[in-house]
Design an enzyme around this catalytic site. Structure first.
Site, PDB file in Angstrom:
ATOM      1  N   LYS A 193       2.572   0.772-137.870  1.00  0.00           N
ATOM      2  CA  LYS A 193       2.657   0.554-138.925  1.00  0.00           C
ATOM      3  C   LYS A 193       2.570  -1.060-139.471  1.00  0.00           C
ATOM      4  O   LYS A 193       1.916  -1.381-140.400  1.00  0.00           O
ATOM      5  CB  LYS A 193       3.652   0.970-139.709  1.00  0.00           C
ATOM      6  CG  LYS A 193       3.600   2.610-139.744  1.00  0.00           C
ATOM      7  CD  LYS A 193       4.792   3.268-140.330  1.00  0.00           C
ATOM      8  CE  LYS A 193       5.011   3.151-141.849  1.00  0.00           C
ATOM      9  NZ  LYS A 193       6.035   4.056-142.480  1.00  0.00           N
ATOM     10  N   TYR A 223     -11.717  -8.839-144.155  1.00  0.00           N
ATOM     11  CA  TYR A 223     -11.190  -9.811-145.126  1.00  0.00           C
ATOM     12  C   TYR A 223     -11.918 -11.134-145.214  1.00  0.00           C
ATOM     13  O   TYR A 223     -12.103 -11.518-146.479  1.00  0.00           O
ATOM     14  CB  TYR A 223      -9.711  -9.884-145.158  1.00  0.00           C
ATOM     15  CG  TYR A 223      -9.105  -8.981-146.083  1.00  0.00           C
ATOM     16  CD1 TYR A 223      -9.051  -7.551-145.846  1.00  0.00           C
ATOM     17  CD2 TYR A 223      -8.419  -9.170-147.315  1.00  0.00           C
ATOM     18  CE1 TYR A 223      -8.404  -6.613-146.645  1.00  0.00           C
ATOM     19  CE2 TYR A 223      -7.740  -8.381-148.061  1.00  0.00           C
ATOM     20  CZ  TYR A 223      -7.794  -6.889-147.724  1.00  0.00           C
ATOM     21  OH  TYR A 223      -7.049  -6.062-148.606  1.00  0.00           O
ATOM     22  N   ASN A 270      -1.167  -5.413-146.064  1.00  0.00           N
ATOM     23  CA  ASN A 270      -0.272  -6.187-147.214  1.00  0.00           C
ATOM     24  C   ASN A 270      -0.437  -7.693-147.073  1.00  0.00           C
ATOM     25  O   ASN A 270      -0.326  -8.430-148.123  1.00  0.00           O
ATOM     26  CB  ASN A 270       1.155  -5.643-147.015  1.00  0.00           C
ATOM     27  CG  ASN A 270       1.217  -4.327-147.415  1.00  0.00           C
ATOM     28  OD1 ASN A 270       0.280  -3.643-148.283  1.00  0.00           O
ATOM     29  ND2 ASN A 270       2.154  -3.746-146.854  1.00  0.00           N
ATOM     30  N   TYR A 291       0.683  -0.900-129.436  1.00  0.00           N
ATOM     31  CA  TYR A 291       0.627  -2.437-129.634  1.00  0.00           C
ATOM     32  C   TYR A 291      -0.659  -2.815-129.740  1.00  0.00           C
ATOM     33  O   TYR A 291      -1.102  -3.577-130.368  1.00  0.00           O
ATOM     34  CB  TYR A 291       1.789  -3.093-128.732  1.00  0.00           C
ATOM     35  CG  TYR A 291       1.754  -4.661-129.010  1.00  0.00           C
ATOM     36  CD1 TYR A 291       2.565  -5.010-129.976  1.00  0.00           C
ATOM     37  CD2 TYR A 291       1.360  -5.550-127.930  1.00  0.00           C
ATOM     38  CE1 TYR A 291       2.502  -6.269-130.302  1.00  0.00           C
ATOM     39  CE2 TYR A 291       1.514  -6.934-128.256  1.00  0.00           C
ATOM     40  CZ  TYR A 291       2.194  -7.359-129.196  1.00  0.00           C
ATOM     41  OH  TYR A 291       2.145  -8.597-129.406  1.00  0.00           O
ATOM     42  N   ILE A 343       3.850  -6.533-150.752  1.00  0.00           N
ATOM     43  CA  ILE A 343       4.602  -7.941-150.432  1.00  0.00           C
ATOM     44  C   ILE A 343       4.440  -8.541-151.812  1.00  0.00           C
ATOM     45  O   ILE A 343       3.337  -8.951-152.348  1.00  0.00           O
ATOM     46  CB  ILE A 343       4.049  -8.556-149.496  1.00  0.00           C
ATOM     47  CG1 ILE A 343       4.202  -8.017-148.030  1.00  0.00           C
ATOM     48  CG2 ILE A 343       4.871  -9.994-149.205  1.00  0.00           C
ATOM     49  CD1 ILE A 343       3.398  -8.910-146.860  1.00  0.00           C
ATOM     50  N   THR A 403       4.498 -15.857-123.838  1.00  0.00           N
ATOM     51  CA  THR A 403       5.235 -17.137-124.178  1.00  0.00           C
ATOM     52  C   THR A 403       6.909 -16.941-124.162  1.00  0.00           C
ATOM     53  O   THR A 403       7.386 -15.877-123.999  1.00  0.00           O
ATOM     54  CB  THR A 403       5.146 -17.317-125.761  1.00  0.00           C
ATOM     55  OG1 THR A 403       3.775 -17.420-126.159  1.00  0.00           O
ATOM     56  CG2 THR A 403       5.614 -18.500-126.492  1.00  0.00           C
ATOM     57  N   ASP A 417      10.692  -5.479-145.381  1.00  0.00           N
ATOM     58  CA  ASP A 417       9.741  -4.813-144.577  1.00  0.00           C
ATOM     59  C   ASP A 417       8.446  -4.799-145.091  1.00  0.00           C
ATOM     60  O   ASP A 417       8.194  -4.173-146.011  1.00  0.00           O
ATOM     61  CB  ASP A 417      10.022  -3.377-144.279  1.00  0.00           C
ATOM     62  CG  ASP A 417       9.267  -2.586-143.389  1.00  0.00           C
ATOM     63  OD1 ASP A 417       8.320  -2.957-142.911  1.00  0.00           O
ATOM     64  OD2 ASP A 417       9.808  -1.476-143.026  1.00  0.00           O
ATOM     65  N   VAL A 418       7.726  -5.490-144.419  1.00  0.00           N
ATOM     66  CA  VAL A 418       6.189  -5.929-145.001  1.00  0.00           C
ATOM     67  C   VAL A 418       5.277  -4.779-144.699  1.00  0.00           C
ATOM     68  O   VAL A 418       4.035  -4.914-145.165  1.00  0.00           O
ATOM     69  CB  VAL A 418       5.745  -7.092-144.105  1.00  0.00           C
ATOM     70  CG1 VAL A 418       6.447  -8.429-144.479  1.00  0.00           C
ATOM     71  CG2 VAL A 418       5.314  -7.134-142.668  1.00  0.00           C
ATOM     72  N   PHE A 467      11.745 -14.442-132.511  1.00  0.00           N
ATOM     73  CA  PHE A 467      11.835 -15.463-131.284  1.00  0.00           C
ATOM     74  C   PHE A 467      10.635 -16.393-131.759  1.00  0.00           C
ATOM     75  O   PHE A 467      11.081 -17.578-132.004  1.00  0.00           O
ATOM     76  CB  PHE A 467      11.324 -14.997-129.980  1.00  0.00           C
ATOM     77  CG  PHE A 467      11.002 -15.963-128.921  1.00  0.00           C
ATOM     78  CD1 PHE A 467      11.513 -17.088-128.741  1.00  0.00           C
ATOM     79  CD2 PHE A 467       9.625 -15.617-128.202  1.00  0.00           C
ATOM     80  CE1 PHE A 467      11.033 -17.993-127.726  1.00  0.00           C
ATOM     81  CE2 PHE A 467       9.103 -16.441-127.285  1.00  0.00           C
ATOM     82  CZ  PHE A 467       9.910 -17.759-127.127  1.00  0.00           C
TER      83      PHE A 467
END
Ligand code: UDP
Length: 312
Positions: free
Chosen positions: A92, A160, A100, A146, A62, A176, A57-58, A12
């Site tokens: 995951k 990072y 990734n 989540y 990648i 949203t 599927d990331v 979405f």
């Protein structure tokens, strides 16, 4: 032309983001496993040679050919119904998937934008929620899959930034809504609009006095692209600060759709936050961003879109 990779690009929000980036002059590579994303959301973009779709599927390594200027990590189930159905996949994609996507950004020297969430704040004890609030999350409750995945995603993104100097932006997205939400998505706005159209009762969970603050998707995407192109590093709330109870939302959906549906009460899901409203001082100061589309207008557009979908 700048080149952007959008993971979750057929979801979405991801599909609206792809359109926003194309309109802004980016070449866009959308990557999606189609677990909860839909090809219909991006089908019309296939005619644009600046748009590429990769079914992938990331949570796996990648690899993207050529230069990349921005990586926007939006892949994840996002509706409570979806992440309760796919708890391990949600963990995951928030952990391995974020790692990734960060690795891709680092390898390409690209800026990185993480789709985070107001769920970071859990059932908040501070109201409205500023970015400085640490949250009140139950790690082992059903929503923890989540919330903690996104909290980990924020932590590794900042690591990072601190260790590798990666240009990291984190958008904390509040509820949203808009066209291309799935009718069966399970979230409150799509449920109510779908139920109103079908003349079915509107299902209010709990007493309906819990609150949410709903942002129309065009406002959300404008804020996200503003953040991407800013010099800001770290988290930023992008959401509409107008707060409504779920009962008020049900009434407004009935008005907008002209529905005679009654309201029925169903059990409140475990750990359902009692109130939620973004403090958007930071976004307004740094980006000059504020939402422009009110809930009634947003609901009307969504209603019209749902009607068109049903008839096509
Ligand atoms: N909700 C509801 N009826 C529905 C779906 C959701 O009353 O048919 C409530 C839900 O319990 C929550 C709020 O609406 O308090 C927003 O739920 P949603 O799933 O849209 O997103 P959340 O903000 O909880 O992630």
């Amino acid at each position: 032309m700048p080149r952007a990779v959008v993971t979750g690009g057929s979801g979405f929000l991801g599909s609206h983001l792809c359109r926003g980036l194309l309109a802004r002059g980016y070449d866009v590579i959308a990557v999606d496993s189609l677990l909860t994303g839909r090809i219909e959301n991006i089908e019309e973009l296939f005619a644009d040679e600046r748009f590429t779709f990769i079914h992938y599927d990331v949570t796996n390594y990648i690899s993207v050919d050529g230069p990349v200027d921005a990586v926007l990590h939006f892949a994840s189930p996002a509706s409570p119904r979806d992440y309760l159905e796919f708890p391990i996949k949600t963990l995951k994609v928030g952990s391995l998937g974020t790692h990734n996507a960060l690795g891709l950004a680092k390898a390409k020297g690209a800026r990185f934008l993480l789709a985070s969430t107001s769920e970071i704040y859990g059932d908040p004890l501070v109201h409205p929620q500023p970015e400085s609030y640490w949250g009140n999350v139950n790690p082992v409750g059903p929503r923890g899959v989540y919330d903690e995945a996104k909290r980990f995603a924020e932590a590794i993104s900042m690591a990072y930034h601190n260790v590798h100097g990666l240009d990291v932006k984190i958008v904390r997205i509040f509820n949203t809504m808009g066209p291309r939400m799935r009718a069966a998505d399970g979230r409150v706005v799509s449920n109510f609009v779908d139920q109103a159209i079908k003349g079915e009762p509107l299902t209010v969970y709990g007493d309906g006095l819990q609150t949410r603050s709903f942002c129309f998707v065009d406002d959300e995407v404008r804020g996200i692209i503003g953040l991407l192109e800013s010099s800001w590093n770290g988290p930023m709330n992008i959401g509409n600060p107008n707060e409504y109870t779920i009962l008020e939302l049900a009434e407004m959906v009935k008005e907008v759709t002209g529905s005679k549906s009654e309201v029925v009460f169903e059990p409140l899901p475990v750990d359902d936050p009692t109130r939620r409203r973004p403090d958007i001082t930071l976004a307004t100061r740094e980006l000059g961003w504020r939402p422009e589309i009110d809930l009634r207008t947003g609901l009307t557009r969504m209603y019209e879109w749902f009607l068109k979908e049903r008839s096509s």
